[in-house]
Design an enzyme around this catalytic site. Sequence first.
Site, PDB file in Angstrom:
ATOM      1  N   SER A   1      -9.593   1.284   3.058  1.00 38.23           N
ATOM      2  CA  SER A   1      -8.740   2.100   2.221  1.00 38.23           C
ATOM      3  C   SER A   1      -7.661   1.327   1.474  1.00 38.23           C
ATOM      4  O   SER A   1      -7.090   1.849   0.531  1.00 38.23           O
ATOM      5  CB  SER A   1      -8.086   3.188   3.068  1.00 38.23           C
ATOM      6  OG  SER A   1      -7.205   2.597   4.019  1.00 38.23           O
TER       7      SER A   1
ATOM      8  N   SER B   1      -9.626  -1.140   7.232  1.00 37.77           N
ATOM      9  CA  SER B   1      -9.035  -0.963   5.902  1.00 37.77           C
ATOM     10  C   SER B   1      -8.255  -2.136   5.339  1.00 37.77           C
ATOM     11  O   SER B   1      -7.885  -2.097   4.166  1.00 37.77           O
ATOM     12  CB  SER B   1      -8.135   0.269   5.896  1.00 37.77           C
ATOM     13  OG  SER B   1      -8.929   1.407   5.753  1.00 37.77           O
TER      14      SER B   1
ATOM     15  N   LYS C   1       0.873  -1.179   0.000  1.00 39.60           N
ATOM     16  CA  LYS C   1       0.000   0.000   0.000  1.00 39.60           C
ATOM     17  C   LYS C   1       0.908   1.225   0.000  1.00 39.60           C
ATOM     18  O   LYS C   1       1.964   1.224   0.665  1.00 39.60           O
ATOM     19  CB  LYS C   1      -0.850  -0.061   1.275  1.00 39.60           C
ATOM     20  CG  LYS C   1      -1.872   1.038   1.445  1.00 39.60           C
ATOM     21  CD  LYS C   1      -2.662   0.817   2.744  1.00 39.60           C
ATOM     22  CE  LYS C   1      -3.807   1.786   2.915  1.00 39.60           C
ATOM     23  NZ  LYS C   1      -4.597   1.522   4.143  1.00 39.60           N
TER      24      LYS C   1
HETATM   25  N1  GLN Z   1     -13.081   3.448   6.460  1.00 40.52           N
HETATM   26  C1  GLN Z   1     -12.529   3.891   7.710  1.00 40.52           C
HETATM   27  C2  GLN Z   1     -12.184   5.347   7.620  1.00 40.52           C
HETATM   28  O1  GLN Z   1     -12.458   5.916   6.627  1.00 40.52           O
HETATM   29  C3  GLN Z   1     -11.336   3.062   8.070  1.00 40.52           C
HETATM   30  C4  GLN Z   1     -10.130   3.418   7.333  1.00 40.52           C
HETATM   31  C5  GLN Z   1      -8.929   2.644   7.727  1.00 40.52           C
HETATM   32  O2  GLN Z   1      -9.031   1.601   8.375  1.00 40.52           O
HETATM   33  N2  GLN Z   1      -7.774   3.189   7.397  1.00 40.52           N
HETATM   34  O3  GLN Z   1     -11.630   5.927   8.499  1.00 40.52           O
END
Ligand code: GLN
Length: 491
Positions: A159, A183, A84
């Site tokens: 994400s 994420s 990532k």
């Molecule tokens: N979807 C969640 C957010 O937008 C989690 C994101 C993540 O785990 N980085 O914060």
Amino acid sequence: MTPTTDDITRWSACETAERVRRREVSAVEVIDATLARIRAIDGKLGAHLSIDAEGALARAQSVDTRLARGEEVGALAGVPIGLKDIFIARGRETTCASKILRGWIAPYDGTHVERLERADAVLTGKLNMDEFAMGSSTENSAFQLTRNPWDLGRIPGGSSGGSAAAVAAGLCAAALGTDTGGSIRQPASLCGVVGMKPTYGRVSRYGVVAFASSLDQVGPLARTVEDAALVLQTIAGHDPRDATSLPHPVPDYRAACRRGVRGLRVGVPREYFVAGMDGEVEASVRAAIAELSRLGAELVDIELPHTAYAVAVYYLIATAEASSNLARYDGVRYGHRTAEPRDLLELYERTRAEGFGPEVKRRIMLGTYVLSAGYYEAYYGRALKVRTLIRRDFEKAFARCDVIATPTSPTPAFKLGEKIDDPLQMYLADIFTISCNLAGLPGLSLPCGFTQGGLPIGLQLLGPPLGEEAIFAAAADYEQATEWHARRPPL
Ligand code: GLN
């Protein structure tokens, strides 16, 4: 018979490393096949932000040279792994999918790159994500969309959407993601792969761009449970450069995969089967829980009564921490700097206005608000208290069970554009994954079925702190007993 590109890019990480070590295939052949598949398919998917073909081939060559000399090689010898674009690697660009970091070349390697390369993994490229890991669909990337390999009209989750899509499509054998509120697990679920968020502190955060430091955790995405165990094994363990890193020795996670679920108590929380969740998701997850019971697990009904507050608590704590962490992007030290500011204040303001996308700005504003003097106790202070209640719910539940089984996501992958204008709907996509981060627990998602329309569905298994082994035992047993992980997206 020489394996084809298609064969090689289907192999698991364990199988690839084994074949390279036995010299049935060279590491260079593995990487050539991987790069060929990336060239053929990534144009459709948009999983990669950058590809390091030259670096990857040089690494692979060095693995082959050492093998030819009869030297020992590491546990991930020749295995193509994607990162990532939140992970720092010396000499390589790290953008976090943000314009504010575009062109920023990291001056050092993070712990993950160091440990993966020490195990002779081959890092193939950097993968797309929501900007600064804020989002659930990867649509918040400042640079490109990533499409779900099972249906190109749908999102891959987020994400870590680029990581999940790349692993599902065979563009790498495994990838690293980060999980602050789901994420790793949510995109794994929506792309039909395995994703593991370890216990908070199990894996170092040194060399990961910070989002919400008390929640952020690094983990693998892979096509099999054992591959996730192998990669976690490689990156886990104490790191003096992260003060929250746990000192406990790293168990043999691959061995845990062979233990079976028999005798384990599997908790089923009633709060995770709510009205409004997708019917096909509910049916598949219930069938998976029945399968665990058939395999010898004892099912236990449990309660997690503060679940309803998790999304609210998360969006107070995560935004508060983000507003503080993102203060460092000031146009002075990193990445983008606005042209010809009149004074220092204008340098800050214009740099940040130009560099951050709308979701990041929304989070910084929310976080600054909840931390402001007049509101601190009412929002941030109370969120911390409810976070403790959520953690205690799990402590009580884990007195009665070894793992907890739930859906990972309330719906399968939604359509591109469907939720992007409705932040609240987007935030609700994390409803089943967020509590695990608030409580610092390990959690894994693995494939447990498909919808009629051919979209993957994920089962989430949660454990108590440092309970990764029981999770791997249950997940690997279920995987062995089912065929879901063997399907490949129609690309
Ligand atoms: N979807 C969640 C957010 O937008 C989690 C994101 C993540 O785990 N980085 O914060």
